[in-house]
Design a protein around this motif. Sequence first.
Motif: not given
Length: 669
Positions: A466-491
């Motif tokens: 199926g389809h899954y919605l992923l939402v990465p966030s910082t704890f505080l709002k208005d915090v600038d930053g860059q991130f890398l999202l990595r997905a590892f799976s058996t399928g």
Amino acid sequence: MQRSQDGCCLFQDPLFPASLASVLGSRPFRPLEPLCEGLSWRRPQDICPCPRLFPDKAQEGQVKQGILGDCWFLCACAVLQRNESLRAQVFPPGQPGWTEPGYTGHFTCRFWQFGQWVEITIDDRLPCIAGQLCFSRCQPEDVFWLPLLEKAYAKLHGSYELLWAGQVADALVDLTGGLAERWTLVESTGSPDTRIGISTPESEVFKRLMDLKDRCLISCSVLRSMEDASELGEFHAFVVTDIRDLGCINSEELVLLRIQNPWGRRCWNGTWREGGEGWTKLDKMDASDLLSQVQEGEFWVEKAEFLQRFDEVTVGYPMSEAGHIQSLHTDRWLCHTQQLSGSWVKGQSAGGSRNNSSFPSNPKFWLRVSEQSEVCIALLQCHKGPGNKRPRLDWAARSHRCVYEDPEASSADLKEKYTPAVGLHMWKVEKRRFNLLKALSESPVAGTKCHSYDREVHLRRILTPGHYLLVPSTFLKDVDGQFLLRAFSTGRIHLSEIKPLPGTAVGCMEELPTGAWERVQLTGRWESGKTAGGSRNFTSYHTNPSFPLSICDGLGNQNVKVLLRQHCCDNEINAIGFHVFQEASGIPRVSSQQEPVASCVPHRYAQEVSLQCTLPPGQYRVIPSTYHPGQEADFTLTLATRIERKPRQCRETLGQVLQELSVSHVMKR
């Protein structure tokens, strides 16, 4: 100027010179400064007559820490002794050594940084005091892969001193490009006096460590301050080099762990120290065999002592030569991988945690799972600052907040030097019938336990197709930053970013969708003993304030937005939420067994929470509440209902559509 055997000038790195600046850097926190008197720089051939890059047998190159507090990095370096293909990745083969043709005084190392391997070239001039290496070195001392790797890592960060304190997991990721997990051995309170034997997932720690000991690096750490520190030291990391299950001895299960101290000396006074009383429990031949395996800096610890004296275990995921990662939990290979970068931008996509009504504005990603799979999602944040400099980690803080020991720094400077707390949440949704606000108002199918100050956080789940919605966030709002999202799976999986529509905004009541909206603003108060009934978990819930909401017949289902705002200081914020109930015919009251038709839950520690939903005609009740009973605060409840009217056409404007805004505008004429 030194020259090689063929007369060429030896390389001198202008970007990381042989000077005190490369050791100390530029920050005020300088623990090395008083230790660097008499510092000189020497090449390996000036330190010993026959230097080698690697030992004949990889296991012989034991790491040994110097005066630099980088035990976390040195423990991670031990992974290169166990995996020859990783060592070739970090140290590209074919680099000529000191006695080989083509040697010119430089070496190249590779580190995995934010999704790619980065090459760092250094000269081989190494910091010495009294003619001996003052930072890391190998055993035997004619092997130099470790001090060269340490220098390249210091150049990557900006100076040697910026390696002072850190996390083993971070260094493992930098050396392997894989994943590393940290398992706590103490309760969430962090009290060293209240040990457990260990809770989920830690209940499987020893079973898993027994299975993994030959396939990956295992490190253990002491996270206590000087007041609580023992002979093991404070904020210190070790390597688990072996684990032995000796079966039942005197009706008790006996498991021994062999621990290596990067200090290079034995620092253990427990019952299984050399000459300790623990060895009397074993047959003399078995005891002699185990003691013969102990090298310099190693000691044996029994399982119960291990749980009592150590606070945390770090385990790197095993990796194949093809670069595939093996699960720490199921032994399955996570062969399908994908990664995407993103960013949090103040005022646009830095919505903060689920406590904030602006949470939906965070970056969003689709994860399509094609077959039932074990999936691991990693959220890696990119550190700010030149040279990817990282702050000193205060391991004693259970939140793992990054701290700079700079008493003269301004509050603005400190804000920039903090690594933000980050989290990751996942919802399963029907993509074709997807409504963002409705989906995010539901509980996620998976999420990090909390927002963590770690550089990388993980989610691991068995997911159905199926389809899954992923939402990465910082704890505080208005915090600038860059991130890398990595997905590892058996399928088979597919990761993609959800692009926001131009001009869209999610969150506060002032940013309602276009069209005519009718608003009603109501005020109320939660008062202890009267109207502060708490959430539906408590029998006093029915005492909370209740407000009517009417959806007229004849207009069909209507869009409604509800916003609840509490009026209090930031340090007095309560967890708040609300439910919308449909009234039974003619009864303006909600029964205790009645289920809500819409909810803004879980309760969140925020000044305001909101929910947009669609309701059919009828009479409703909106009940705002704090999570716990008895919590007092004034609040405002705003109800906005979309007014749906058919557009009118006017011949004088050649058929252009005009929209009547409201009845009041017409009546003013």
